[in-house]
Enzyme design. Sequence first.
Site, PDB file in Angstrom:
ATOM      1  N   SER A 133       0.854  -1.187   0.000  1.00 32.52           N
ATOM      2  CA  SER A 133       0.000   0.000   0.000  1.00 32.52           C
ATOM      3  C   SER A 133       0.885   1.230   0.000  1.00 32.52           C
ATOM      4  O   SER A 133       1.893   1.273   0.708  1.00 32.52           O
ATOM      5  CB  SER A 133      -0.901   0.006   1.235  1.00 32.52           C
ATOM      6  OG  SER A 133      -1.745   1.138   1.243  1.00 32.52           O
ATOM      7  N   HIS A 150       2.297  12.209  -1.095  1.00 36.48           N
ATOM      8  CA  HIS A 150       1.843  13.592  -0.947  1.00 36.48           C
ATOM      9  C   HIS A 150       2.945  14.524  -1.459  1.00 36.48           C
ATOM     10  O   HIS A 150       3.948  14.753  -0.776  1.00 36.48           O
ATOM     11  CB  HIS A 150       1.546  13.907   0.518  1.00 36.48           C
ATOM     12  CG  HIS A 150       0.383  13.179   1.084  1.00 36.48           C
ATOM     13  ND1 HIS A 150      -0.917  13.459   0.718  1.00 36.48           N
ATOM     14  CD2 HIS A 150       0.317  12.154   1.987  1.00 36.48           C
ATOM     15  CE1 HIS A 150      -1.743  12.653   1.376  1.00 36.48           C
ATOM     16  NE2 HIS A 150      -1.020  11.847   2.147  1.00 36.48           N
ATOM     17  N   GLY A 196      -5.180  -5.348  14.692  1.00 34.11           N
ATOM     18  CA  GLY A 196      -4.038  -5.140  15.572  1.00 34.11           C
ATOM     19  C   GLY A 196      -2.761  -4.852  14.816  1.00 34.11           C
ATOM     20  O   GLY A 196      -1.671  -5.194  15.274  1.00 34.11           O
ATOM     21  N   HIS A 212      -2.678   7.273  -4.479  1.00 36.55           N
ATOM     22  CA  HIS A 212      -2.778   6.095  -3.613  1.00 36.55           C
ATOM     23  C   HIS A 212      -2.808   4.852  -4.482  1.00 36.55           C
ATOM     24  O   HIS A 212      -3.409   4.843  -5.559  1.00 36.55           O
ATOM     25  CB  HIS A 212      -4.063   6.178  -2.777  1.00 36.55           C
ATOM     26  CG  HIS A 212      -4.513   4.855  -2.228  1.00 36.55           C
ATOM     27  ND1 HIS A 212      -5.543   4.127  -2.801  1.00 36.55           N
ATOM     28  CD2 HIS A 212      -4.074   4.120  -1.175  1.00 36.55           C
ATOM     29  CE1 HIS A 212      -5.723   3.014  -2.110  1.00 36.55           C
ATOM     30  NE2 HIS A 212      -4.849   2.978  -1.132  1.00 36.55           N
ATOM     31  N   ARG A 252       0.176  -2.439  12.855  1.00 33.30           N
ATOM     32  CA  ARG A 252       1.074  -1.416  13.394  1.00 33.30           C
ATOM     33  C   ARG A 252       0.533  -0.029  13.042  1.00 33.30           C
ATOM     34  O   ARG A 252       0.467   0.354  11.878  1.00 33.30           O
ATOM     35  CB  ARG A 252       2.475  -1.605  12.808  1.00 33.30           C
ATOM     36  CG  ARG A 252       3.518  -0.654  13.367  1.00 33.30           C
ATOM     37  CD  ARG A 252       4.892  -1.084  12.894  1.00 33.30           C
ATOM     38  NE  ARG A 252       5.929  -0.245  13.452  1.00 33.30           N
ATOM     39  CZ  ARG A 252       6.420   0.848  12.834  1.00 33.30           C
ATOM     40  NH1 ARG A 252       5.935   1.215  11.661  1.00 33.30           N
ATOM     41  NH2 ARG A 252       7.382   1.548  13.395  1.00 33.30           N
TER      42      ARG A 252
END
Length: 305
Positions: free
Chosen positions: A97, A101, A263, A111, A265
Amino acid sequence: MSNTNTPDIDVVESYLLQLQDRICDALAKADGRSGFAEDRWQRPEGGGGITRVMAGGAVFEKAGVNYSRVSGSSLPPSATAHRPELAGREFSALGVSLVVHPSNPYVPTVHMNVRCFHARREGAEPVWWFGGGYDLTPYYPYEEDCIHWHRTARDACEPFGADVYPAYKKWCDEYFYLKHRGETRGVGGLFFDDLSRWDFDTCFAFQRAVGDSFTAAYLPIVERRKSQPWAERERNFQLYRRGRYVEFNLVFDRGTLFGLQSGGRTESILMSLPPLVRWEYDWKPEPDTHEASLYTDFLRPRDWL
């Protein structure tokens, strides 16, 4: 593979790690000043990842390219909302992913995400699917850039059927939509999820086609716009419009929700947020300006081809 419908997650992982390397190299070359800092992390519940972030570059104010492979004993709610029959299954999820910017307001934010899920339960057939896509968020858009972006996306999809680009382009327009604002996040691109319509090899080939086409879609736009002069007016508008990006990612984005619910990071999940942003109460663009044309001509679904 002997059975083209048998998932080979290790082969997917190998591709994704190479994709992360290639995209980071291409972005660093386009920036010309900064490279990526790398942060390898482990997830206590299983798995981990490699986060790479560029900050304060000549072209890119912040760019993050994240690889992760996580596993767990039960799929989180964001992954089973559309597939309730998978609740309670063990899972593996892996993907790349990225969010970029730029500093120059004339260079769009971008993205991209490609991912693969594998869900298992004893005594049942394993279930797998792919997802991802890419979308462009300009502040000062140009039609030629949008056409190039969508033409590249269409060309990546074309070998898989004439219906693929129109369907995933439409899905992108509908997904990256801020309901509370009544506007699209940007000018769209491709979005697909729960992809298992073909056998595993073909679905994986489609994921690779999307991932491999990203730099060809984005970097020519960067080259065209990165030296365009800008001043405080353009910068303020860029920072204001970045607020929409934050709103979408924190309110609607399924990838963000999955990461937090599983859960993951937090620093890597929220790397997509811009380094600087501003909100203004009830701000409106002046009529007949480049800023106004973003709202009237671009922040709605269009057939760019």
